[in-house]
Structures are given as C-alpha cells and as structure tokens.
Motif scaffolding. Structure first.
Motif, PDB file in Angstrom:
ATOM      1  N   LEU A   1       0.926  -1.320  -0.036  1.00  0.00           N
ATOM      2  CA  LEU A   1      -0.046   0.082  -0.085  1.00  0.00           C
ATOM      3  C   LEU A   1       0.965   1.270   0.048  1.00  0.00           C
ATOM      4  CD1 LEU A   1      -3.099  -0.687   2.630  1.00  0.00           C
ATOM      5  CD2 LEU A   1      -3.022  -0.552  -0.096  1.00  0.00           C
ATOM      6  N   LYS A   2       2.279   1.141  -0.253  1.00  0.00           N
ATOM      7  CA  LYS A   2       2.976   2.630   0.041  1.00  0.00           C
ATOM      8  C   LYS A   2       2.765   3.353  -1.028  1.00  0.00           C
ATOM      9  CE  LYS A   2       7.972   3.451   0.415  1.00  0.00           C
ATOM     10  NZ  LYS A   2       9.352   2.976   0.189  1.00  0.00           N
ATOM     11  N   SER A   3       2.475   3.090  -2.243  1.00  0.00           N
ATOM     12  CA  SER A   3       2.058   4.101  -3.102  1.00  0.00           C
ATOM     13  C   SER A   3       0.725   4.740  -2.844  1.00  0.00           C
ATOM     14  CB  SER A   3       2.103   3.587  -4.613  1.00  0.00           C
ATOM     15  OG  SER A   3       3.481   3.025  -4.967  1.00  0.00           O
ATOM     16  N   VAL A   4      -0.052   3.931  -2.270  1.00  0.00           N
ATOM     17  CA  VAL A   4      -1.556   4.536  -2.083  1.00  0.00           C
ATOM     18  C   VAL A   4      -1.517   5.376  -0.797  1.00  0.00           C
ATOM     19  CG1 VAL A   4      -3.849   3.652  -1.616  1.00  0.00           C
ATOM     20  CG2 VAL A   4      -2.530   2.443  -3.213  1.00  0.00           C
ATOM     21  N   ILE A   5      -0.477   4.996   0.149  1.00  0.00           N
ATOM     22  CA  ILE A   5      -0.513   5.771   1.440  1.00  0.00           C
ATOM     23  C   ILE A   5       0.064   7.172   0.972  1.00  0.00           C
ATOM     24  CG2 ILE A   5       0.541   5.806   3.542  1.00  0.00           C
ATOM     25  CD1 ILE A   5       0.012   3.172   3.857  1.00  0.00           C
ATOM     26  N   LEU A   6       1.004   7.203   0.002  1.00  0.00           N
ATOM     27  CA  LEU A   6       1.846   8.419  -0.223  1.00  0.00           C
ATOM     28  C   LEU A   6       0.784   9.364  -0.946  1.00  0.00           C
ATOM     29  CD1 LEU A   6       4.416  10.082  -1.066  1.00  0.00           C
ATOM     30  CD2 LEU A   6       4.122   8.823  -3.354  1.00  0.00           C
ATOM     31  N   ILE A   7       0.052   8.807  -1.838  1.00  0.00           N
ATOM     32  CA  ILE A   7      -0.938   9.900  -2.745  1.00  0.00           C
ATOM     33  C   ILE A   7      -2.088  10.228  -1.734  1.00  0.00           C
ATOM     34  CG2 ILE A   7      -2.557  10.136  -4.614  1.00  0.00           C
ATOM     35  CD1 ILE A   7       0.310   9.884  -5.530  1.00  0.00           C
ATOM     36  N   ALA A   8      -2.655   9.249  -0.905  1.00  0.00           N
ATOM     37  CA  ALA A   8      -3.631   9.519  -0.121  1.00  0.00           C
ATOM     38  C   ALA A   8      -3.311  10.537   0.883  1.00  0.00           C
ATOM     39  CB  ALA A   8      -4.155   8.429   0.632  1.00  0.00           C
ATOM     40  N   THR A   9      -2.231  10.464   1.592  1.00  0.00           N
ATOM     41  CA  THR A   9      -1.756  11.471   2.745  1.00  0.00           C
ATOM     42  C   THR A   9      -1.406  12.665   1.997  1.00  0.00           C
ATOM     43  OG1 THR A   9       0.588  10.261   2.773  1.00  0.00           O
ATOM     44  CG2 THR A   9      -1.225   9.468   4.201  1.00  0.00           C
ATOM     45  N   LEU A  10      -0.852  12.587   0.844  1.00  0.00           N
ATOM     46  CA  LEU A  10      -0.411  13.969   0.173  1.00  0.00           C
ATOM     47  C   LEU A  10      -1.574  14.707  -0.075  1.00  0.00           C
ATOM     48  CD1 LEU A  10       1.936  15.909  -0.607  1.00  0.00           C
ATOM     49  CD2 LEU A  10       1.714  14.378  -2.865  1.00  0.00           C
ATOM     50  N   LEU A  11      -2.534  14.075  -0.616  1.00  0.00           N
ATOM     51  CA  LEU A  11      -3.725  15.219  -1.052  1.00  0.00           C
ATOM     52  C   LEU A  11      -4.487  15.357   0.360  1.00  0.00           C
ATOM     53  CD1 LEU A  11      -5.291  12.745  -3.898  1.00  0.00           C
ATOM     54  CD2 LEU A  11      -4.412  15.023  -4.150  1.00  0.00           C
ATOM     55  N   SER A  12      -4.388  14.623   1.203  1.00  0.00           N
ATOM     56  CA  SER A  12      -5.239  14.781   2.709  1.00  0.00           C
ATOM     57  C   SER A  12      -4.394  15.848   3.176  1.00  0.00           C
ATOM     58  CB  SER A  12      -5.382  13.637   3.613  1.00  0.00           C
ATOM     59  OG  SER A  12      -5.780  13.894   4.558  1.00  0.00           O
TER      60      SER A  12
END
Length: 312
Positions: free
Chosen positions: A229-240
C-alpha cells in the motif's frame, strides 16, 4: 561539409532539435490536451501569479490605488509573533487531522475488505460523511459539543466523567481538539475508500503463502499489506495534507478562528487579514508563504519516498 563538421554540432542545438522532433512526433497528443492545459493556466496559473504580484503592493480593498512596498509585507510577517503561533496551530491541525484520518481510514478499510455481514451497506454508509457539505457537518458537530444541549456533554455527565457541561469550543486549550475531531470525521471516508481500493489490488496469493510459512495476521499486515500500500498511502496522505492545510469551512463554521485565535490557521488568517480587514496585499503575502510551505513539503515528501528507488 566534412564528416568532422557534420558530427560537431553543438549539444544545445542537438537537444533543441530532438525536443522539436519529439513534439512533432507527439503533436496529436499535445493538441488534445492543449484545451485543458490552457483552461488550467487561466483559472489556476493566473490567480497564483496575480497573488504573487499583489503581495508586493499595499492594496486596500476600499481603494483602486496600489502602492509598491516590495518585500515589506514579508518582513513584517516573519517579524510578527502571530505568524509563528499560526505556524504551530496549522502544523498541529494538519498533523493530527491527517494522522487520524489515515489511521481510522486504514482500520475501516481492513475490516471492510473482510467477509463481514452487510459489507456493501457499510461501504456505502461510510461515504455519507464525505458527501455532506463541510459547513453542515461543522454545524452538526457544533451542536454535539454545545455545553448545554450537546450530546457529548450529556453522555459524559451520564457516565460520571464530568459534573457539568464543558464549553469545549469556548476553551482556548481544547477548542482546536473539538474542531479537529469534526475534520477527522469528515475526511476519514475518503481515506477508507482509497485504502480499500488499494487492499483489493493486493494478490491473495501473498497472504496464502505467508500463512503457509506460519506468518501471523499482524506479520502479514506489517510485511505484506503496508509495503503493497506504500504508493496508495503516499498519494492519499499527500492529498489529505493539502486539503487539510487549506481547509476553511469546518474551522470557520465552528469557531471562526477563536477563541482568541487559538483555532486559527494560515488559511483562516488570510481570510481575516485580506478580506475582513481589507488588507489585500498583506493577505496575498500570507497566501504566498502558505503556498511555498505546501510546495516545499510536497517536494521533500516525494523526494523521501523516491529515495528508496520506488516510483509512483
């Protein structure tokens, strides 16, 4: 022209020519995206440039006359105590809010991925907080946390935790916590849905192989789920992070930045200085500072992520 002269053209000209050849080769693709690019430059790029320009002027909202002041606004901002208070409050607001959304979202996603009764219903139900306008959710939470009529105080009194109602949003030390709880409730569904999509893309064979090797559930989560989930966590937390940083509706509806500016963030202060007080130049300077902070954060965040050789 000799053979030596033919192959001694300047590297700059070679790069320029290669660039033109690349553009010509992909001209159809660039023509197709040109309208969207022009639209974005007009509605996003131009306001950003105008904000930068306005930050160098003294521009009262009740006058059409602008006075060039150079970096005066920036000097006054960095010399003021309120700026560093706002930095601390904004950082606290973003850190606690994004961490709460990410942790709760991941927990919800993991459970929704499992085989539970009513899974489809819960997947839809968890989207409701995100679909409600932020201002309406903020009003609901303001009533929940009301010192006399709020459900929160009623529950705490019933449990014997407190003897009388607490004015959470009127307490300078606790008001930010009451606001950030509302923000977490609003933003968690987005994180949960994004994480759920990422979890569903992980091959089940990885978990089956790990189970055969004797890996416990926690070990599977740590060594399979999180890395995948590393890439998903990166994008989601950056947007959030970006959305939480620029969040306005929740704070303004619940506290208006009070009491005594203890829940104000840079965005709230920009509105108060630029629009309420009519100092458009100073407000623009605060906007530029906030924009630069977000830009630096995004660059550093992405650089740290890609330093391990990973790609988005």
């Amino acid at each position: 022209m000799g053979v030596a002269e033919e192959y001694t053209e300047s590297p700059a000209d070679s790069r320029f020519e290669r660039g033109l050849q690349y553009l010509w080769k992909h001209r159809q693709a660039y023509l197709l995206i040109a309208p969207a690019a022009i639209f974005l430059l007009s509605v996003v790029g131009w306001p950003i440039l105008e904000t930068f320009r306005l930050s160098f002027y003294e521009s009262p909202s009740d006058s059409t006359i602008e006075t060039y002041v150079g970096f005066q606004h920036y000097v006054e901002i960095f010399q003021s105590d309120i700026f560093y208070q706002l930095l601390w409050q904004t950082g606290r607001w973003v850190l606690v809010g994004v961490a709460g959304k990410a942790l709760l979202g991941l927990l919800i996603a993991v459970h929704l991925k499992g085989d539970i009764k009513g899974r489809k219903f819960f997947r839809t139900a968890f989207l409701i907080p995100w679909g409600i306008p932020y201002a309406i959710s903020a009003v609901v939470f303001r009533w929940i946390e009301h010192p006399q009529y709020g459900y929160l105080n009623a529950i705490l009194i019933k449990l014997g935790v407190i003897d009388q109602g607490i004015g959470l949003l009127g307490n300078p030390d606790l008001a930010w916590l009451g606001v950030v709880v509302a923000d977490i409730w609003i933003g968690t569904p987005f994180m949960a849905i994004i994480f759920l999509a990422g979890l569903q893309s992980i091959p089940e064979e990885l978990y089956e192989a790990a189970a055969i090797d004797g890996a416990e559930k926690w070990e599977q989560f740590r060594y399979i789920t999180i890395p995948q989930l590393k890439s998903v966590i990166l994008i989601a937390t950056l947007l959030s992070t970006i959305w939480t940083f620029v969040s306005f509706d929740t704070i303004w509806t619940m506290t208006g930045g009070g009491p005594i500016n203890t829940t104000s963030t840079l965005v709230i202060w920009i509105y108060q200085v630029g629009l309420q007080n009519g100092n458009l130049g100073r407000g623009a300077a605060y906007s530029v500072v906030g924009f630069l902070f977000l830009l630096v954060f995004a660059v550093v965040y992405l650089r740290i992520y890609t330093s391990g050789g990973d790609e988005l």
